[in-house]
Scaffold this active site. Sequence first.
Site, PDB file in Angstrom:
ATOM      1  N   ARG A 138       0.829  -1.211   0.000  1.00 51.16           N
ATOM      2  CA  ARG A 138       0.000   0.000   0.000  1.00 51.16           C
ATOM      3  C   ARG A 138       0.862   1.259   0.000  1.00 51.16           C
ATOM      4  O   ARG A 138       1.008   1.931  -1.016  1.00 51.16           O
ATOM      5  CB  ARG A 138      -0.942  -0.009   1.223  1.00 51.16           C
ATOM      6  CG  ARG A 138      -2.100   1.000   1.098  1.00 51.16           C
ATOM      7  CD  ARG A 138      -1.730   2.421   1.494  1.00 51.16           C
ATOM      8  NE  ARG A 138      -1.248   2.553   2.847  1.00 51.16           N
ATOM      9  CZ  ARG A 138      -0.809   3.684   3.366  1.00 51.16           C
ATOM     10  NH1 ARG A 138      -0.757   4.782   2.636  1.00 51.16           N
ATOM     11  NH2 ARG A 138      -0.345   3.720   4.618  1.00 51.16           N
ATOM     12  N   ASP A 139       1.461   1.570   1.118  1.00 50.55           N
ATOM     13  CA  ASP A 139       2.237   2.801   1.225  1.00 50.55           C
ATOM     14  C   ASP A 139       3.443   2.777   0.293  1.00 50.55           C
ATOM     15  O   ASP A 139       3.859   3.818  -0.221  1.00 50.55           O
ATOM     16  CB  ASP A 139       2.693   2.997   2.675  1.00 50.55           C
ATOM     17  CG  ASP A 139       3.069   4.435   2.972  1.00 50.55           C
ATOM     18  OD1 ASP A 139       2.873   5.292   2.107  1.00 50.55           O
ATOM     19  OD2 ASP A 139       3.551   4.698   4.091  1.00 50.55           O
ATOM     20  N   HIS A 194       4.762   4.405  12.792  1.00 55.35           N
ATOM     21  CA  HIS A 194       4.979   4.383  11.340  1.00 55.35           C
ATOM     22  C   HIS A 194       5.978   5.492  11.015  1.00 55.35           C
ATOM     23  O   HIS A 194       5.647   6.680  11.079  1.00 55.35           O
ATOM     24  CB  HIS A 194       3.643   4.622  10.630  1.00 55.35           C
ATOM     25  CG  HIS A 194       3.716   4.646   9.137  1.00 55.35           C
ATOM     26  ND1 HIS A 194       3.181   3.639   8.351  1.00 55.35           N
ATOM     27  CD2 HIS A 194       4.228   5.553   8.281  1.00 55.35           C
ATOM     28  CE1 HIS A 194       3.371   3.938   7.074  1.00 55.35           C
ATOM     29  NE2 HIS A 194       4.002   5.103   7.006  1.00 55.35           N
ATOM     30  N   HIS A 201       8.992   7.273   8.507  1.00 56.01           N
ATOM     31  CA  HIS A 201       9.645   7.427   7.213  1.00 56.01           C
ATOM     32  C   HIS A 201      11.105   7.801   7.451  1.00 56.01           C
ATOM     33  O   HIS A 201      11.450   8.376   8.479  1.00 56.01           O
ATOM     34  CB  HIS A 201       8.939   8.490   6.373  1.00 56.01           C
ATOM     35  CG  HIS A 201       7.655   8.010   5.782  1.00 56.01           C
ATOM     36  ND1 HIS A 201       7.291   8.244   4.477  1.00 56.01           N
ATOM     37  CD2 HIS A 201       6.634   7.294   6.315  1.00 56.01           C
ATOM     38  CE1 HIS A 201       6.115   7.696   4.233  1.00 56.01           C
ATOM     39  NE2 HIS A 201       5.686   7.122   5.344  1.00 56.01           N
ATOM     40  N   CYS A 216       4.288   9.655   0.806  1.00 51.70           N
ATOM     41  CA  CYS A 216       2.939  10.203   0.630  1.00 51.70           C
ATOM     42  C   CYS A 216       2.893  11.102  -0.604  1.00 51.70           C
ATOM     43  O   CYS A 216       3.608  12.099  -0.670  1.00 51.70           O
ATOM     44  CB  CYS A 216       2.534  11.004   1.873  1.00 51.70           C
ATOM     45  SG  CYS A 216       0.901  11.768   1.715  1.00 51.70           S
ATOM     46  N   ASN A 267       9.453   4.658   3.397  1.00 52.70           N
ATOM     47  CA  ASN A 267       9.333   4.121   4.742  1.00 52.70           C
ATOM     48  C   ASN A 267      10.649   3.503   5.195  1.00 52.70           C
ATOM     49  O   ASN A 267      11.563   3.280   4.399  1.00 52.70           O
ATOM     50  CB  ASN A 267       8.251   3.034   4.775  1.00 52.70           C
ATOM     51  CG  ASN A 267       6.898   3.545   4.359  1.00 52.70           C
ATOM     52  OD1 ASN A 267       6.110   3.981   5.177  1.00 52.70           O
ATOM     53  ND2 ASN A 267       6.617   3.490   3.060  1.00 52.70           N
TER      54      ASN A 267
END
Length: 326
Positions: free
Chosen positions: A31-32, A225, A227, A258, A267
């Site tokens: 996903r990310d 979470h 980055h 993002c 990430n």
Amino acid sequence: MFLGFHCFCWVGKGMSNQKDIDILVSEVGPRDGLQSIKQTMPTDMKKMWISALSEAGVREIEVGSFVPPKLLPQMADCADLVQHALTLENVFVTALVPNLRGAESAFKSGVQKITIPVSVSEPHSLSNVRKTHEQMYSEVASIVALRNEQYPNVLIEAGLSTVFGCTIQGIVTEKESLFMANKMAALGIDEVGLADTVGYATPLQVKSLFKQLKIELGNIAGSAHFHNTRGQGLANVLAAYEVGVTTFDASQGGIGGCPYAPGASGNIVTEDLVFLLESMGLRTGIDIEKLVAAREWLKKALPNEPLYGFIPDAGVGKAFKYAKDM
């Protein structure tokens, strides 16, 4: 076991069914990781990648997001990926949903947990989900109501973004982040996760905010979470662990970022995170060699996309031992 730090007991719902591990590594690459990549990864390749991650021992995988395909074509196959992941043994299947319509689709797909992205920075919220804070509160309340009425077994996480700063708003205070966390708890979500969306966080900030979050929310406090935009990702993991966080998001190869946060890079790298944790005597249940091998599906599907991480190149070294063997 690694006993060097005095920790709070921080066992959110994501860890409650994981009795044989100490830290839950949640893979968010599908996903990310993929959402910012222009080239669409074929669905069959995604399935092979997710299967390889499962075979490596990854227990939780965020397989995609339920968003309009015209906005993010990369995510058009999310329901199909949920169905595939549900066939895999010992994998908890999650997906991101930005609104009620996405939640309806996610619930129907059979997903086991949804994450709602809630920006502490209102300018980022307007850019990311096109909603003010008040509009987002209404959206979260509607999603929770639908879950309670029709899908009571699905967990809902509020993934708070820009909690340590925002490239649009600038400074985001701890007070603002804690207010949003408490607001989400009041609306009935099951977990609150904190995200350093643009890589502004420092270890001292991380330790302070997560410590206070635990005090105010108890076991509703959830994942971290991070980055790695400014190279602080793993240092922030250690800081969060010191105050008891036991669930960490990561992306294979460090891909991601993002698309609505200028300057946000990938990430933290799953392979490097697992090595760090296992080296500290913390069981993740993940086989690093099999995890590195899973990168091959990314290389095949996205040959021009850079992948990151030290462990895939350097290896674990002759002195390395898994936590379970210490």
